[in-house]
Design a protein around this motif. Structure first.
Motif, mmCIF file in Angstrom:
data_model
loop_
_atom_site.group_PDB
_atom_site.id
_atom_site.type_symbol
_atom_site.label_atom_id
_atom_site.label_comp_id
_atom_site.label_asym_id
_atom_site.label_seq_id
_atom_site.Cartn_x
_atom_site.Cartn_y
_atom_site.Cartn_z
ATOM 1 N N UNK A 107 0.767 -1.117 0.017
ATOM 2 C CA UNK A 107 -0.042 0.045 0.084
ATOM 3 C C UNK A 107 0.769 1.362 -0.035
ATOM 4 N N UNK A 108 1.891 1.259 0.756
ATOM 5 C CA UNK A 108 2.806 2.458 0.602
ATOM 6 C C UNK A 108 3.427 2.530 -0.547
ATOM 7 N N UNK A 109 4.106 1.401 -1.295
ATOM 8 C CA UNK A 109 4.599 1.561 -2.446
ATOM 9 C C UNK A 109 3.581 2.157 -3.730
ATOM 10 N N UNK A 110 2.290 1.773 -3.528
ATOM 11 C CA UNK A 110 1.187 2.095 -4.333
ATOM 12 C C UNK A 110 1.036 3.824 -4.304
ATOM 13 N N UNK A 111 1.161 4.246 -2.879
ATOM 14 C CA UNK A 111 0.973 5.628 -2.582
ATOM 15 C C UNK A 111 2.116 6.365 -3.028
#
Length: 300
Positions: free
Chosen positions: A37-41
């Protein structure tokens, strides 16, 4: 003959590809697996948009010393990651509270506030890993200088400190000198770092570095002043974000003091300062000259 449009487009493509390749779970994992999720953000906040002007400045300054384009890409990526982190955090409700960035929902709108904070934190952190990697430059001393330069430009005496001053300025009471200091830190410090990092890559002597620093400081003032003018004159559609927010928030700007016409006259003078600083470099600095002129004429 230098072609600004071609060079800036090529740089933007290279930066987009470089960031897309780097901002993956495989590249950013260690010691544990990177959270999806943090990579996607991070990718939402860093990819598919932006003019990539700061990496362009790294490239153009390095070119004065005959540094190949590909050798300036890694430092350019690091600067852009710091820039993107700052935009993610600036857009948060506690800061500028913006819903749109580059015509898309801001990271905290597309995800949530906590994820946006963490995505910004990660972009900032990994920017320094990019500079520390031997792929950035074979000489450890040069890599250390690049790290120190970017830290200074983005820290409490640079971009972060300028943002703090900007928040304080909403209460009023800023003189024109206070506004100039705030803008030199908030926007100008990262532009200054970009140019100086290009010069460091090229092994610039102190005199050349001093001249390029003078250029960068003037270019940073020009960029911010143009941004303030566009906040008054441009449409949200053209900018890809909300406009008119400086006045609504009571932000202290040159435009609020001098009006649009007075600010444009000042902008012309600042661009001329930047060009004068480059007079000793000849045609090798045509890229930096073109970027200073672009800062004054951009429409978004």
């Amino acid at each position: 003959m230098y072609d600004f449009s071609a060079d800036s487009a090529d740089c933007a493509r290279s930066v987009e590809a470089g960031l897309s390749d780097y901002l993956t779970g495989a590249r950013l994992s260690g010691p544990g697996p990177a959270a999806d999720r943090v990579i996607a953000a991070m990718r939402h906040g860093a990819l598919e948009g932006g003019k990539r002007l700061r990496p362009l400045l790294v490239r153009q300054a390095a070119a004065i010393f005959s540094v190949p384009r590909e050798a300036s890409l890694q430092p350019g990526l690091a600067v852009e990651m710091v820039h993107c982190y700052s935009l993610i955090h600036d857009d948060l409700p506690a800061m500028d509270d913006d819903d749109l960035r580059r015509g898309r929902p801001t990271v905290h709108k597309a995800y949530d506030e906590a994820t946006a904070i963490l995505a910004g934190d990660a972009l900032l952190t990994h920017a320094f890993a990019v500079l520390a990697d031997p792929a950035c430059h074979p000489a450890a001393e040069t890599r250390i200088r690049l790290v120190a330069e970017l830290a200074a430009g983005s820290g409490a005496g640079g971009m972060v400190g300028g943002q703090m001053r900007d928040i304080e300025g909403e209460k009023g009471g800023f003189s024109e000198g206070d506004i100039a200091v705030m803008q030199a830190m908030k926007t100008g410090a990262l532009i200054r770092a970009s140019v100086r990092m290009g010069a460091i890559l090229g092994g610039a002597e102190p005199r050349a570095l001093s001249a390029l620093t003078a250029y960068a400081e003037a270019a940073g003032r020009a960029f911010q002043l143009a941004d303030d003018i566009l906040d008054v004159t441009a449409t949200p559609e053209a900018m890809g974000k909300a406009t008119g927010k400086d006045a609504a928030l009571g932000k202290q700007t040159v435009v609020s003091r001098l009006g649009v016409d007075g600010a444009r006259k000042m902008l012309d003078g600042i661009v001329n300062e930047a060009l004068i600083a480059l007079r000793t470099f000849g045609p090798k600095a045509d890229g930096l000259r073109a970027t200073a002129r672009y800062f004054a004429t951009r429409q978004k």
